[in-house]
Design an enzyme around this catalytic site. Structure first.
Site, PDB file in Angstrom:
ATOM      1  N   LYS A 232       7.019 -11.846  -4.116  1.00 43.99           N
ATOM      2  CA  LYS A 232       5.989 -10.641  -3.497  1.00 43.99           C
ATOM      3  C   LYS A 232       5.583 -10.991  -2.003  1.00 43.99           C
ATOM      4  O   LYS A 232       5.704 -10.001  -1.401  1.00 43.99           O
ATOM      5  CB  LYS A 232       4.734 -10.611  -4.356  1.00 43.99           C
ATOM      6  CG  LYS A 232       5.008 -10.073  -5.546  1.00 43.99           C
ATOM      7  CD  LYS A 232       3.862 -10.180  -6.322  1.00 43.99           C
ATOM      8  CE  LYS A 232       4.148  -9.651  -7.904  1.00 43.99           C
ATOM      9  NZ  LYS A 232       4.776  -8.397  -7.954  1.00 43.99           N
TER      10      LYS A 232
ATOM     11  N   ASN B 293       9.036  -9.948  -0.166  1.00 46.56           N
ATOM     12  CA  ASN B 293       9.091  -8.571  -0.282  1.00 46.56           C
ATOM     13  C   ASN B 293       8.352  -7.729   0.774  1.00 46.56           C
ATOM     14  O   ASN B 293       8.693  -6.901   1.616  1.00 46.56           O
ATOM     15  CB  ASN B 293       8.966  -8.086  -1.552  1.00 46.56           C
ATOM     16  CG  ASN B 293      10.082  -8.571  -2.515  1.00 46.56           C
ATOM     17  OD1 ASN B 293      11.004  -9.137  -1.968  1.00 46.56           O
ATOM     18  ND2 ASN B 293       9.705  -8.401  -3.793  1.00 46.56           N
TER      19      ASN B 293
ATOM     20  N   GLU C  52       1.311 -15.042  -5.560  1.00 47.46           N
ATOM     21  CA  GLU C  52       2.348 -15.883  -6.242  1.00 47.46           C
ATOM     22  C   GLU C  52       2.168 -17.100  -5.529  1.00 47.46           C
ATOM     23  O   GLU C  52       3.289 -17.979  -5.755  1.00 47.46           O
ATOM     24  CB  GLU C  52       3.526 -15.043  -6.237  1.00 47.46           C
ATOM     25  CG  GLU C  52       3.892 -14.056  -7.200  1.00 47.46           C
ATOM     26  CD  GLU C  52       5.049 -13.399  -7.030  1.00 47.46           C
ATOM     27  OE1 GLU C  52       5.558 -12.955  -8.359  1.00 47.46           O
ATOM     28  OE2 GLU C  52       5.927 -13.612  -6.161  1.00 47.46           O
TER      29      GLU C  52
ATOM     30  N   GLY D 190       0.990   8.639  -7.913  1.00 48.54           N
ATOM     31  CA  GLY D 190       0.435   8.283  -6.523  1.00 48.54           C
ATOM     32  C   GLY D 190      -0.670   7.252  -6.533  1.00 48.54           C
ATOM     33  O   GLY D 190      -0.439   5.950  -7.240  1.00 48.54           O
TER      34      GLY D 190
ATOM     35  N   ASP E 178      14.960   1.895 -10.013  1.00 47.75           N
ATOM     36  CA  ASP E 178      14.204   0.647 -10.223  1.00 47.75           C
ATOM     37  C   ASP E 178      12.934   0.387  -9.401  1.00 47.75           C
ATOM     38  O   ASP E 178      13.004   0.405  -7.963  1.00 47.75           O
ATOM     39  CB  ASP E 178      15.341  -0.349  -9.638  1.00 47.75           C
ATOM     40  CG  ASP E 178      15.051  -1.941  -9.631  1.00 47.75           C
ATOM     41  OD1 ASP E 178      13.897  -2.334 -10.198  1.00 47.75           O
ATOM     42  OD2 ASP E 178      15.801  -2.857  -9.192  1.00 47.75           O
TER      43      ASP E 178
ATOM     44  N   ASP F 237       5.290  -3.557  -3.551  1.00 51.08           N
ATOM     45  CA  ASP F 237       5.176  -4.556  -2.406  1.00 51.08           C
ATOM     46  C   ASP F 237       5.404  -3.584  -1.316  1.00 51.08           C
ATOM     47  O   ASP F 237       4.549  -3.937  -0.019  1.00 51.08           O
ATOM     48  CB  ASP F 237       6.349  -5.609  -2.604  1.00 51.08           C
ATOM     49  CG  ASP F 237       6.164  -6.442  -3.761  1.00 51.08           C
ATOM     50  OD1 ASP F 237       4.922  -6.929  -3.860  1.00 51.08           O
ATOM     51  OD2 ASP F 237       7.237  -7.048  -4.216  1.00 51.08           O
TER      52      ASP F 237
HETATM   53  O1  RIB Z   1       6.967  -7.427  -6.829  1.00 49.45           O
HETATM   54  C1  RIB Z   1       8.405  -7.610  -7.185  1.00 49.45           C
HETATM   55  C2  RIB Z   1       8.810  -8.986  -7.196  1.00 49.45           C
HETATM   56  O2  RIB Z   1       7.825  -9.870  -8.182  1.00 49.45           O
HETATM   57  C3  RIB Z   1      10.156  -9.440  -7.593  1.00 49.45           C
HETATM   58  O3  RIB Z   1      10.863  -9.525  -6.432  1.00 49.45           O
HETATM   59  C4  RIB Z   1       9.989 -10.871  -8.072  1.00 49.45           C
HETATM   60  O4  RIB Z   1      10.336 -11.727  -7.309  1.00 49.45           O
HETATM   61  C5  RIB Z   1       8.497 -11.331  -8.609  1.00 49.45           C
HETATM   62  O5  RIB Z   1       7.911 -12.000  -7.633  1.00 49.45           O
END
Ligand code: RIB
Length: 285
Positions: free
Chosen positions: A42, A45, A137, A204, A226, A232
């Site tokens: 996260k 990303n 995370e 939304g 996907d 993120d």
């Molecule tokens: O939010 C998506 C992400 O959550 C993924 O890329 C995965 O790595 C998890 O951490």
């Protein structure tokens, strides 16, 4: 005008992704899948999403001293995210996410945090930026220490849902969550002084300030392939638009479009849109 500077403190993973006809039930084996590896996590990303949308971005995080680390950092490096504050640890592996994506675009994710769990408050020194963006995370003490010593706009994506100290929400200028996460936090969010954005997938998002709705936006109709990383992208885009000075409704619309575009392609980071792609779709809506 110089680009806004966004600091991200967060996770860096390598995503091991199977695309399968459907998601397995507990104990079920699903065959006929395809396999791919993509950079994810996260934190990484959100850093990449902000960068592709035009911010100057620096990332604070930990990887292992292993072969997955280079792969996990490859797109951040290629797109010019500042990785000077990312450490390679020799006492833990690079974080890994095992992701199953169904043809319907729904997913299931299991994360082994590895080195992400070792990102300590002492790894994050003084941060100079216009905004700081965190997620859950990495250890929450690290997020809290970073937030409390930072003086600019603080945004936190409370994902994946986990207990957090009240002080973290109290420090936030912006909280982002999806519908499921919002339900986990309940009153803590409705009582928050910050702006709170709740996303509802294809329906939304809504933006609240002190419990009052201040904006609502729907994404354009897209064919989702996907949804990994769409949230993120939304969080990074909303943070960027707000610090650029966009009004709440315009910022939320921008973030919904960016998140929707991220869902049209496979993988978390490879799918993240550029500013030009978002602006082009914005102009057509
Ligand atoms: O939010 C998506 C992400 O959550 C993924 O890329 C995965 O790595 C998890 O951490």
């Amino acid at each position: 005008m110089s680009a806004p500077r966004i600091a991200v403190v967060g996770s860096i993973n390598l995503d091991l992704v199977v695309r399968a006809p459907h998601l397995p039930a507990p104990g079920e084996t699903v065959g006929g899948a395809t396999f791919a590896r993509y950079p994810g996590g996260k934190g990484a990303n959100q850093a990449l999403a902000a960068r592709r949308l035009g911010a100057e971005v620096a990332l604070w995080g930990c990887v292992g001293a292993d072969a997955f680390a280079g792969e996990a950092l490859a797109l951040l490096r290629a797109d010019g995210v500042n990785l000077d504050h990312c450490r390679a640890r020799d006492d833990a592996p690079t974080g890994v996410a095992l992701i199953a994506v169904a043809e319907s675009s729904e997913n299931q994710i299991v994360v082994a945090p590895g080195a992400n769990a070792l990102l300590a408050p002492s790894d994050v020194g003084a941060i100079e930026a216009d905004a700081l963006l965190c997620q859950l995370e990495v250890p929450v003490e690290t997020n809290l220490a970073a937030a409390q010593s930072f003086h600019g706009f603080f945004a936190i994506n409370l994902a994946p849902a986990a207990p957090v100290p009240d002080a973290l929400i109290a420090r936030a200028d912006l909280v982002t969550v999806n519908e499921g996460e919002a339900a986990c936090y309940g009153d803590a969010l409705s009582a928050a002084k910050s702006m709170v954005a709740i996303t509802y997938g294809a329906e939304g998002a809504t933006l609240f300030r002190q419990g009052e709705e201040i904006a609502r936006a729907r994404p354009p109709k897209i064919v989702a392939r996907d949804t990994t990383g769409a949230g993120d992208t939304f969080s990074a885009a909303l943070t960027l638009a707000l610090i650029e000075g966009s009004a709440p409704e315009a910022a939320l619309t921008f973030a919904c479009i960016a998140g929707a575009l991220a869902a049209t392609r496979e993988g978390a980071q490879p799918a993240m849109p550029t500013r030009a792609e978002v602006d082009a779709l914005l102009a057509r809506t």
